[in-house]
Design a protein around this motif. Structure first.
Motif, PDB file in Angstrom:
ATOM      1  N   TYR A   1       0.744  -1.101  -0.040  1.00 39.87           N
ATOM      2  CA  TYR A   1       0.206  -0.102  -0.018  1.00 39.87           C
ATOM      3  C   TYR A   1       0.815   1.370  -0.067  1.00 39.87           C
ATOM      4  O   TYR A   1       0.312   2.435  -0.317  1.00 39.87           O
ATOM      5  CB  TYR A   1      -0.826   0.253   1.158  1.00 39.87           C
ATOM      6  CG  TYR A   1      -0.363  -0.530   2.652  1.00 39.87           C
ATOM      7  CD1 TYR A   1       0.611   0.404   3.148  1.00 39.87           C
ATOM      8  CD2 TYR A   1      -0.491  -1.709   2.869  1.00 39.87           C
ATOM      9  CE1 TYR A   1       1.193  -0.072   4.451  1.00 39.87           C
ATOM     10  CE2 TYR A   1       0.263  -2.295   4.187  1.00 39.87           C
ATOM     11  CZ  TYR A   1       1.067  -1.300   4.940  1.00 39.87           C
ATOM     12  OH  TYR A   1       1.640  -1.765   6.132  1.00 39.87           O
TER      13      TYR A   1
ATOM     14  N   GLN B   1      10.151  10.505  11.774  1.00 39.60           N
ATOM     15  CA  GLN B   1       9.587   9.440  10.985  1.00 39.60           C
ATOM     16  C   GLN B   1      10.353   9.226   9.860  1.00 39.60           C
ATOM     17  O   GLN B   1      10.801  10.140   9.109  1.00 39.60           O
ATOM     18  CB  GLN B   1       8.242   9.605  10.682  1.00 39.60           C
ATOM     19  CG  GLN B   1       7.611   8.312  10.099  1.00 39.60           C
ATOM     20  CD  GLN B   1       6.063   8.516  10.022  1.00 39.60           C
ATOM     21  OE1 GLN B   1       5.893   9.067   8.546  1.00 39.60           O
ATOM     22  NE2 GLN B   1       5.277   8.144  10.820  1.00 39.60           N
ATOM     23  N   SER B   2      10.546   7.815   9.507  1.00 40.81           N
ATOM     24  CA  SER B   2      11.177   7.659   8.021  1.00 40.81           C
ATOM     25  C   SER B   2      10.852   6.129   7.761  1.00 40.81           C
ATOM     26  O   SER B   2       9.913   5.288   8.385  1.00 40.81           O
ATOM     27  CB  SER B   2      12.764   7.381   8.371  1.00 40.81           C
ATOM     28  OG  SER B   2      13.090   6.466   9.372  1.00 40.81           O
TER      29      SER B   2
ATOM     30  N   GLU C   1      12.289   2.366   6.583  1.00 43.66           N
ATOM     31  CA  GLU C   1      13.269   1.308   7.524  1.00 43.66           C
ATOM     32  C   GLU C   1      14.545   1.769   6.745  1.00 43.66           C
ATOM     33  O   GLU C   1      14.900   0.802   5.695  1.00 43.66           O
ATOM     34  CB  GLU C   1      12.967   0.148   7.660  1.00 43.66           C
ATOM     35  CG  GLU C   1      11.462   0.134   8.636  1.00 43.66           C
ATOM     36  CD  GLU C   1      11.583  -1.286   9.252  1.00 43.66           C
ATOM     37  OE1 GLU C   1      12.425  -2.257   8.920  1.00 43.66           O
ATOM     38  OE2 GLU C   1      10.338  -1.724   9.620  1.00 43.66           O
TER      39      GLU C   1
ATOM     40  N   SER D   1       9.369   6.933  15.041  1.00 46.85           N
ATOM     41  CA  SER D   1       8.571   6.171  14.125  1.00 46.85           C
ATOM     42  C   SER D   1       9.587   5.688  12.919  1.00 46.85           C
ATOM     43  O   SER D   1       9.366   6.142  11.989  1.00 46.85           O
ATOM     44  CB  SER D   1       7.302   7.006  13.636  1.00 46.85           C
ATOM     45  OG  SER D   1       6.466   6.123  12.680  1.00 46.85           O
TER      46      SER D   1
ATOM     47  N   LEU E   1       4.281   2.773  16.162  1.00 52.23           N
ATOM     48  CA  LEU E   1       4.386   1.649  15.233  1.00 52.23           C
ATOM     49  C   LEU E   1       2.941   1.167  14.961  1.00 52.23           C
ATOM     50  O   LEU E   1       2.161   0.527  15.955  1.00 52.23           O
ATOM     51  CB  LEU E   1       5.148   0.539  15.865  1.00 52.23           C
ATOM     52  CG  LEU E   1       5.671  -0.840  14.907  1.00 52.23           C
ATOM     53  CD1 LEU E   1       6.560  -0.108  13.767  1.00 52.23           C
ATOM     54  CD2 LEU E   1       6.066  -1.805  15.696  1.00 52.23           C
TER      55      LEU E   1
ATOM     56  N   PRO F   1      -7.179   6.306   7.143  1.00 54.67           N
ATOM     57  CA  PRO F   1      -7.720   5.922   6.012  1.00 54.67           C
ATOM     58  C   PRO F   1      -6.588   5.251   4.904  1.00 54.67           C
ATOM     59  O   PRO F   1      -5.859   6.103   4.691  1.00 54.67           O
ATOM     60  CB  PRO F   1      -8.518   6.865   5.297  1.00 54.67           C
ATOM     61  CG  PRO F   1      -7.938   8.335   5.850  1.00 54.67           C
ATOM     62  CD  PRO F   1      -7.338   7.862   7.292  1.00 54.67           C
TER      63      PRO F   1
ATOM     64  N   TYR G   1       8.051  12.289   0.561  1.00 49.56           N
ATOM     65  CA  TYR G   1       7.626  11.457   1.384  1.00 49.56           C
ATOM     66  C   TYR G   1       6.399  11.081   0.994  1.00 49.56           C
ATOM     67  O   TYR G   1       5.290  11.479   1.795  1.00 49.56           O
ATOM     68  CB  TYR G   1       7.979  11.978   2.944  1.00 49.56           C
ATOM     69  CG  TYR G   1       7.793  10.863   4.039  1.00 49.56           C
ATOM     70  CD1 TYR G   1       8.976  10.223   4.318  1.00 49.56           C
ATOM     71  CD2 TYR G   1       6.765  10.640   4.704  1.00 49.56           C
ATOM     72  CE1 TYR G   1       9.212   9.352   5.436  1.00 49.56           C
ATOM     73  CE2 TYR G   1       6.742   9.531   5.670  1.00 49.56           C
ATOM     74  CZ  TYR G   1       7.951   8.864   5.753  1.00 49.56           C
ATOM     75  OH  TYR G   1       7.788   8.115   6.966  1.00 49.56           O
TER      76      TYR G   1
ATOM     77  N   TYR H   1       1.060   8.208   0.225  1.00 47.90           N
ATOM     78  CA  TYR H   1      -0.012   8.072  -0.678  1.00 47.90           C
ATOM     79  C   TYR H   1      -0.196   9.551  -1.461  1.00 47.90           C
ATOM     80  O   TYR H   1       0.447  10.546  -0.819  1.00 47.90           O
ATOM     81  CB  TYR H   1      -1.132   8.112   0.304  1.00 47.90           C
ATOM     82  CG  TYR H   1      -1.086   8.954   1.550  1.00 47.90           C
ATOM     83  CD1 TYR H   1      -1.855  10.111   1.607  1.00 47.90           C
ATOM     84  CD2 TYR H   1      -0.721   8.467   2.872  1.00 47.90           C
ATOM     85  CE1 TYR H   1      -1.916  11.101   2.610  1.00 47.90           C
ATOM     86  CE2 TYR H   1      -0.789   9.468   3.916  1.00 47.90           C
ATOM     87  CZ  TYR H   1      -1.342  10.701   3.857  1.00 47.90           C
ATOM     88  OH  TYR H   1      -1.361  11.356   4.799  1.00 47.90           O
TER      89      TYR H   1
HETATM   90  N1  SAH Z   1       8.485   2.906   8.586  1.00 47.47           N
HETATM   91  C1  SAH Z   1       7.700   3.444   9.790  1.00 47.47           C
HETATM   92  C2  SAH Z   1       6.768   4.440   9.474  1.00 47.47           C
HETATM   93  C3  SAH Z   1       5.789   4.259   8.092  1.00 47.47           C
HETATM   94  S1  SAH Z   1       5.105   5.288   7.212  1.00 47.47           S
HETATM   95  C4  SAH Z   1       6.779   2.161  10.322  1.00 47.47           C
HETATM   96  O1  SAH Z   1       6.977   1.204   9.805  1.00 47.47           O
HETATM   97  O2  SAH Z   1       6.194   2.363  11.307  1.00 47.47           O
HETATM   98  C5  SAH Z   1       3.676   5.668   8.127  1.00 47.47           C
HETATM   99  C6  SAH Z   1       2.301   4.937   8.140  1.00 47.47           C
HETATM  100  O3  SAH Z   1       1.770   5.688   6.775  1.00 47.47           O
HETATM  101  C7  SAH Z   1       2.283   3.562   8.001  1.00 47.47           C
HETATM  102  O4  SAH Z   1       2.313   3.040   9.486  1.00 47.47           O
HETATM  103  C8  SAH Z   1       1.164   3.273   7.385  1.00 47.47           C
HETATM  104  O5  SAH Z   1       0.021   2.967   8.316  1.00 47.47           O
HETATM  105  C9  SAH Z   1       0.718   4.926   6.632  1.00 47.47           C
HETATM  106  N2  SAH Z   1       0.546   4.493   5.298  1.00 47.47           N
HETATM  107  C10 SAH Z   1       1.468   3.780   4.238  1.00 47.47           C
HETATM  108  N3  SAH Z   1       0.872   4.020   3.011  1.00 47.47           N
HETATM  109  C11 SAH Z   1      -0.324   4.506   3.094  1.00 47.47           C
HETATM  110  C12 SAH Z   1      -1.611   4.716   2.215  1.00 47.47           C
HETATM  111  N4  SAH Z   1      -1.392   4.364   0.947  1.00 47.47           N
HETATM  112  N5  SAH Z   1      -2.714   5.182   2.596  1.00 47.47           N
HETATM  113  C13 SAH Z   1      -2.625   5.641   3.901  1.00 47.47           C
HETATM  114  N6  SAH Z   1      -1.609   5.508   4.983  1.00 47.47           N
HETATM  115  C14 SAH Z   1      -0.478   4.845   4.333  1.00 47.47           C
END
Ligand code: SAH
Length: 349
Positions: free
Chosen positions: A68, A106-107, A109, A135, A157, A228, A303, A306
């Motif tokens: 996603y 936040q980043s 991984e 995060s 997380l 969402p 970044y 979405y």
């Molecule tokens: N690497 C970190 C941060 C992730 S990005 C981690 O793993 O926690 C932060 C959040 O963005 C994710 O936890 C996810 O819930 C959200 N996210 C990722 N793709 C998305 C999408 N297409 N739509 C909405 N939220 C999304």
């Protein structure tokens, strides 16, 4: 004949604690009474103050390939960036000067940021007097312990979904059990722990959303963000839709406020993407936290988890006051630790 209101009242007169309590609330065709109830519980337990957390999106390199997510490893069209430790601490210093009490790092991984580099950045930001929330995804217990030793206060997380099969289908090569292990380690290490889920993933059921809420209650979390799901055009889920995800996310958030009345609940940025007033609406359906993006535009435009992420616009914490005043709320002066509410409640007993 039972009116809809009687029926709703029945489920709102005590906190929903089982899947059977939660499902009718998730299926409400008119959720207004649920939203009003969540708003009044929010006011009673955590007050009218809104905590602002300054979000720095410092790297979009990611070793994972979540179906996603727009910054997944396989998205060759993503323009990758990595802020330097100096750029990160400089941004944090500006945020603190602008009135923010918490900095969220936040980043993706990104393995470039090893435990030593991260610990150094955490120490530098703690020295500014800010609380630090991380995060960064899944790490070893030792890494989490090192960040904590360096002064990190909170960790976010999301479990994303408690449906293990769905999780492992959407996050190839990742293990759901390991994600739970991470959350447990973080709790044991004394972090304030935030989790949360994505709402509207293909194949996700209302039953599994109810399980997500029960999972947050069982940990229990100190914070949880409900986002969402918004399909990203450069991912395998590009053809999916986001219809109905905004309202369903609000319902999840409102029910969570009933189940965990004193936790911190952010009005998530993705809600703003699906509705122009998304965050202000969320604040009126149970939320009490906003995470304004303070990252320089040159970086955060890439970044792209979405599409349609709102652009930050350098806004001082004080500028939020006006927007919040329009809904009878204000910026909270404190750090907004969940542990502080718990202490206050114990003292009041
Ligand atoms: N690497 C970190 C941060 C992730 S990005 C981690 O793993 O926690 C932060 C959040 O963005 C994710 O936890 C996810 O819930 C959200 N996210 C990722 N793709 C998305 C999408 N297409 N739509 C909405 N939220 C999304």
């Amino acid at each position: 004949m039972q009116t809809l209101d009687d029926w709703t009242q029945k489920y709102l007169s005590r906190p929903p604690l089982t899947r059977g309590d939660i499902l009718p609330l998730l299926s409400l065709s008119d959720p207004a009474p649920l939203f009003r109830k969540a708003d009044s519980i929010r006011r009673r337990f955590v007050g009218d103050g809104v905590y602002l957390r300054a979000l720095i999106e410092f790297s979009n390199y990611c070793k994972n390939d979540c179906m996603y997510c727009g910054i997944r490893r396989s998205n060759a069209q993503a323009v990758r960036y990595r802020m330097t430790p100096n750029e990160i601490t400089h941004t944090a210093r500006q945020a603190v000067a602008a009135g923010y009490k918490t900095v969220v790092l936040q980043s993706g991984e990104d393995l470039w940021f090893d435990a030593d580099k991260m610990s150094d950045i955490i120490r530098r930001i703690k020295n500014l007097g800010a609380a630090v929330t991380l995060s960064l995804g899944e790490k070893t217990r030792e890494e989490y312990a090192a960040y904590r030793k360096a002064g990190a206060d909170r960790y976010l997380l999301r479990i994303e979904t408690t449906d293990k099969n769905l999780y492992e289908k959407l996050d190839p090569a990742m293990s759901w059990d390991n994600r739970v292990r991470c959350l447990e380690d973080l709790k044991e290490l004394g972090y304030e722990v935030g989790s949360g889920s994505l709402v509207g993933l293909p194949g996700q059921t209302l039953e599994s959303l109810a399980e997500d809420l029960l999972f947050f209650k069982s940990l229990p979390v100190d914070m949880a963000g409900i986002g969402p799901f918004i399909p990203h055009p450069h991912t395998p889920l590009a053809q999916e839709k986001a219809d109905g995800h905004f309202e369903l996310s609000l319902k999840m958030m409102a029910i969570m406020r009933l189940m965990l009345p004193d936790i911190n609940i952010p009005a998530t940025t993705a809600m703003e993407t699906l509705h122009p007033q998304g965050r202000l609406l969320a604040l009126q359906c149970g939320a009490n936290v906003i995470m304004p993006n303070v990252t320089a535009e040159t970086f955060c435009k890439n970044y792209e988890l979405y599409p349609g992420k709102p652009h930050p616009g350098a806004r001082a914490a004080a500028a939020w006051q006006e927007q919040l005043a329009s809904i009878g709320r204000s910026v909270s002066a404190g750090y907004g630790f969940h542990g502080d509410y718990l202490k206050e409640q114990r003292a009041a007993r």
